[in-house]
Motif scaffolding. Structure first.
Motif, PDB file in Angstrom:
ATOM      1  N   UNK A   2       0.829  -1.205   0.000  1.00 51.08           N
ATOM      2  CA  UNK A   2       0.000   0.000   0.000  1.00 51.08           C
ATOM      3  C   UNK A   2       0.859   1.249   0.000  1.00 51.08           C
ATOM      4  N   UNK A   3       0.228   2.346  -0.315  1.00 49.19           N
ATOM      5  CA  UNK A   3       0.928   3.627  -0.311  1.00 49.19           C
ATOM      6  C   UNK A   3       1.472   3.937   1.078  1.00 49.19           C
ATOM      7  N   UNK A   4       0.699   3.589   2.091  1.00 45.88           N
ATOM      8  CA  UNK A   4       1.159   3.837   3.466  1.00 45.88           C
ATOM      9  C   UNK A   4       2.410   3.025   3.777  1.00 45.88           C
ATOM     10  N   UNK A   5       2.405   1.780   3.357  1.00 45.92           N
ATOM     11  CA  UNK A   5       3.584   0.932   3.585  1.00 45.92           C
ATOM     12  C   UNK A   5       4.791   1.477   2.835  1.00 45.92           C
ATOM     13  N   UNK A   6       4.558   1.923   1.603  1.00 47.08           N
ATOM     14  CA  UNK A   6       5.653   2.495   0.820  1.00 47.08           C
ATOM     15  C   UNK A   6       6.208   3.736   1.512  1.00 47.08           C
ATOM     16  N   UNK A   7       5.305   4.569   2.025  1.00 45.67           N
ATOM     17  CA  UNK A   7       5.738   5.778   2.726  1.00 45.67           C
ATOM     18  C   UNK A   7       6.509   5.415   3.992  1.00 45.67           C
ATOM     19  N   UNK A   8       6.029   4.419   4.721  1.00 47.11           N
ATOM     20  CA  UNK A   8       6.723   3.977   5.938  1.00 47.11           C
ATOM     21  C   UNK A   8       8.121   3.470   5.598  1.00 47.11           C
ATOM     22  N   UNK A   9       8.221   2.721   4.513  1.00 50.45           N
ATOM     23  CA  UNK A   9       9.533   2.224   4.098  1.00 50.45           C
ATOM     24  C   UNK A   9      10.456   3.369   3.697  1.00 50.45           C
ATOM     25  N   UNK A  10       9.892   4.372   3.015  1.00 46.42           N
ATOM     26  CA  UNK A  10      10.685   5.540   2.621  1.00 46.42           C
ATOM     27  C   UNK A  10      11.175   6.287   3.860  1.00 46.42           C
ATOM     28  N   UNK A  11      10.287   6.466   4.833  1.00 50.10           N
ATOM     29  CA  UNK A  11      10.676   7.155   6.069  1.00 50.10           C
ATOM     30  C   UNK A  11      11.778   6.387   6.794  1.00 50.10           C
ATOM     31  N   UNK A  12      11.667   5.064   6.823  1.00 45.09           N
ATOM     32  CA  UNK A  12      12.681   4.228   7.477  1.00 45.09           C
ATOM     33  C   UNK A  12      14.022   4.391   6.775  1.00 45.09           C
ATOM     34  N   UNK A  13      14.007   4.424   5.448  1.00 41.45           N
ATOM     35  CA  UNK A  13      15.247   4.590   4.683  1.00 41.45           C
ATOM     36  C   UNK A  13      15.869   5.951   4.975  1.00 41.45           C
ATOM     37  N   UNK A  14      15.049   6.989   5.053  1.00 41.00           N
ATOM     38  CA  UNK A  14      15.562   8.319   5.362  1.00 41.00           C
ATOM     39  C   UNK A  14      16.124   8.364   6.776  1.00 41.00           C
ATOM     40  N   UNK A  15      15.454   7.717   7.699  1.00 36.33           N
ATOM     41  CA  UNK A  15      15.930   7.649   9.079  1.00 36.33           C
ATOM     42  C   UNK A  15      17.289   6.949   9.134  1.00 36.33           C
ATOM     43  N   UNK A  16      17.413   5.850   8.416  1.00 35.85           N
ATOM     44  CA  UNK A  16      18.689   5.124   8.371  1.00 35.85           C
ATOM     45  C   UNK A  16      19.792   5.983   7.759  1.00 35.85           C
ATOM     46  N   UNK A  17      19.434   6.766   6.732  1.00 33.39           N
ATOM     47  CA  UNK A  17      20.400   7.652   6.084  1.00 33.39           C
ATOM     48  C   UNK A  17      20.892   8.721   7.050  1.00 33.39           C
ATOM     49  N   UNK A  18      19.979   9.317   7.797  1.00 32.96           N
ATOM     50  CA  UNK A  18      20.366  10.342   8.767  1.00 32.96           C
ATOM     51  C   UNK A  18      21.261   9.734   9.841  1.00 32.96           C
ATOM     52  N   UNK A  19      20.932   8.551  10.287  1.00 31.62           N
ATOM     53  CA  UNK A  19      21.762   7.879  11.295  1.00 31.62           C
ATOM     54  C   UNK A  19      23.170   7.633  10.768  1.00 31.62           C
ATOM     55  N   UNK A  20      23.252   7.250   9.514  1.00 28.62           N
ATOM     56  CA  UNK A  20      24.551   7.024   8.886  1.00 28.62           C
ATOM     57  C   UNK A  20      25.347   8.331   8.798  1.00 28.62           C
TER      58      UNK A  20
END
Length: 81
Positions: A2-20
């Motif tokens: 779903x779009x919500x799942x895709x958005x959640x995955x995108x947010x997780x990727x951005x969060x991981x990027x910031x942590x890196x």
């Protein structure tokens, strides 16, 4: 997915990027001296704030997604098969 799942995955990727990025800036800050070290410390503080914000948004999104799935399940439970 779903779009919500895709958005959640995108947010997780951005969060991981910031942590890196935080980890990279911490390594540079340890090597730097004087003004450069202060600059890195400011960048790290900004990235930590972004990380905190992203984490909070991801938590909220997951709660919304979980709530909507729960609501959908309850709504469908009374339907005839």
């Amino acid at each position: 997915m779903t779009t919500r799942d895709e958005y959640a995955n995108k947010m997780k990727a951005e969060f991981d990027d910031v942590s890196s990025q935080i980890d990279q800036w911490l390594a540079k800050a340890k090597e730097a001296r004087g003004d450069a070290g202060e600059r890195y410390e400011k960048e790290i503080a900004q990235l930590r704030q972004q990380s905190t914000t992203a984490s909070e948004q991801l938590t909220e999104l997951r709660a919304v997604v979980a709530g909507s799935r729960s609501t959908a399940s309850r709504s469908c439970a009374g339907l005839p098969s």
